[in-house]
Enzyme design. Structure first.
Site, PDB file in Angstrom:
ATOM      1  N   ASP A 259       0.060  -1.797 -12.431  1.00  0.00           N
ATOM      2  CA  ASP A 259      -0.801  -0.776 -11.863  1.00  0.00           C
ATOM      3  C   ASP A 259       0.159   0.076 -10.555  1.00  0.00           C
ATOM      4  O   ASP A 259       0.668  -0.677  -9.591  1.00  0.00           O
ATOM      5  CB  ASP A 259      -2.004  -1.151 -10.848  1.00  0.00           C
ATOM      6  CG  ASP A 259      -3.211  -0.262 -10.297  1.00  0.00           C
ATOM      7  OD1 ASP A 259      -2.407   0.882 -10.430  1.00  0.00           O
ATOM      8  OD2 ASP A 259      -4.206  -0.503 -10.172  1.00  0.00           O
ATOM      9  N   ARG A 261      -0.391   2.861  -8.912  1.00  0.00           N
ATOM     10  CA  ARG A 261      -0.986   3.653  -8.186  1.00  0.00           C
ATOM     11  C   ARG A 261      -0.700   3.498  -6.549  1.00  0.00           C
ATOM     12  O   ARG A 261      -0.512   2.399  -6.241  1.00  0.00           O
ATOM     13  CB  ARG A 261      -2.455   3.646  -8.590  1.00  0.00           C
ATOM     14  CG  ARG A 261      -2.884   4.442  -9.795  1.00  0.00           C
ATOM     15  CD  ARG A 261      -4.113   4.195 -10.155  1.00  0.00           C
ATOM     16  NE  ARG A 261      -4.670   2.785 -10.183  1.00  0.00           N
ATOM     17  CZ  ARG A 261      -5.858   2.304 -10.619  1.00  0.00           C
ATOM     18  NH1 ARG A 261      -6.976   3.351 -10.763  1.00  0.00           N
ATOM     19  NH2 ARG A 261      -6.208   1.077 -10.843  1.00  0.00           N
TER      20      ARG A 261
END
Length: 327
Positions: A259, A261
């Site tokens: 991930d 982000r």
């Protein structure tokens, strides 16, 4: 691109003609991520033993533009013949190497680069990895009538650091109370085409319904396709999932975090909208931490999950087991 005294060229965009121009003697080594090196079975070699660190591959006669792209693109792992041998080399400036791969990822490119020149280390490179806080500029605001929702405005923001444009939907009114907020990462396949491989489209619709039922709130639509790896790389990850990898394994095989982000822009958008305290609609603890690390108080986490279907059941289970998503 140039990182301090290091000049690098993306493997994904470098043609044979460009390499001939910038590296006529074919001496440029190949810089890849440690995760990618491990997937290429190099982890037993000293210079590639740490999957968290970049790996520099020495140039060989067979390692041309086409071969390098095959090595970099995990989506071709099951179709290409074995290439090699691959010889990792010591990296003199790890900070420069890490910064270069980070730039490639942020551009949505595979983290694989030709190192055209790697002269002496520059202290400025290490400093460049420490970025100033991300800010956003409010660009435009307008009314946006939406079916079955209270009066809604759409607000466009632009990131001060990368120029990315993000959108906030400000729904109804929340009367001075911490608003119900959803951070929704862009998903073309799910939000627009209705893909069944993920739960993004249903999450988006249900979030707007819940915010409307509350009488008001905020939905941030963030340009973070594929958990931050970009559309093309997300599709590469999909192809790997078709081969049996889960979503985390596919991202890592491509050389990305599971991930990628961050929520600095989201926090800046909320501050600009006057929402320093929020009730966050999520099952992802990383979103709670991400906002709180940026100074936004999450006073309540509101559960948000969709029923599984035969195409995304394994994906949802992987998010729970490997990414810490809550039920």
């Amino acid at each position: 691109m140039r990182i301090g005294s290091t000049t690098v060229v993306s493997v994904e965009t470098a043609t044979a003609e460009l390499l001939e121009l910038v590296d006529p003697e074919a001496r440029a080594p190949l810089l890849i991520s440690g995760e990618r090196a491990a997937a290429l079975s190099l982890a037993n070699l000293r210079e590639a033993a740490d999957s968290a660190q970049p790996v520099l591959i020495g140039r060989a006669a067979w390692l041309d533009a086409e071969a390098a792209l095959q090595l970099a693109d995990a989506g071709q792992d099951f179709d290409r013949p074995p290439n090699g041998p691959l010889q990792p080399q010591p990296i003199e400036d790890g900070a420069a190497a890490s910064a270069a791969l980070s730039l490639a990822r942020s551009a949505g490119l595979l983290p694989a680069l030709w190192v055209i020149s790697d002269q002496e280390s520059a202290a400025a490179v290490a400093a460049s990895d420490v970025q100033s806080p991300a800010e956003v500029e409010l660009i435009a605001r307008a009314k946006l009538p939406l079916e079955d929702l209270p009066d809604t405005q759409v607000v466009a923001f632009r990131g001060s650091d990368d120029g990315q444009e993000h959108v906030a939907l400000v729904v109804g009114a929340f009367g001075g109370q911490p608003p119900l907020v959803r951070l929704h990462s862009e998903c073309l396949t799910g939000d627009v085409f209705g893909s069944l491989k993920c739960d993004c489209g249903p999450q988006l619709k249900e979030a707007l319904r819940l915010i409307g039922a509350e009488g008001g709130g905020i939905l941030l639509y963030l340009r973070q396709e594929g958990r931050g790896i970009g559309l093309a790389n997300k599709l590469r990850a999909y192809a790997l999932q078709d081969r049996g990898l889960d979503t985390v394994e596919a991202n890592r095989r491509l050389g990305f975090a599971d991930d990628a982000r961050d929520y600095a822009h989201a926090a800046a958008m909320l501050r600009a909208l006057g929402a320093a305290e929020v009730r966050l609609l999520t099952n992802n603890p990383a979103k709670v931490r991400g906002l709180e690390d940026q100074g936004i108080a999450v006073v309540e986490r509101v559960a948000h999950h969709m029923p599984a279907n035969p195409h995304n059941a394994d994906y949802l289970e992987t998010k729970r087991k490997k990414s810490g998503h809550l039920p």
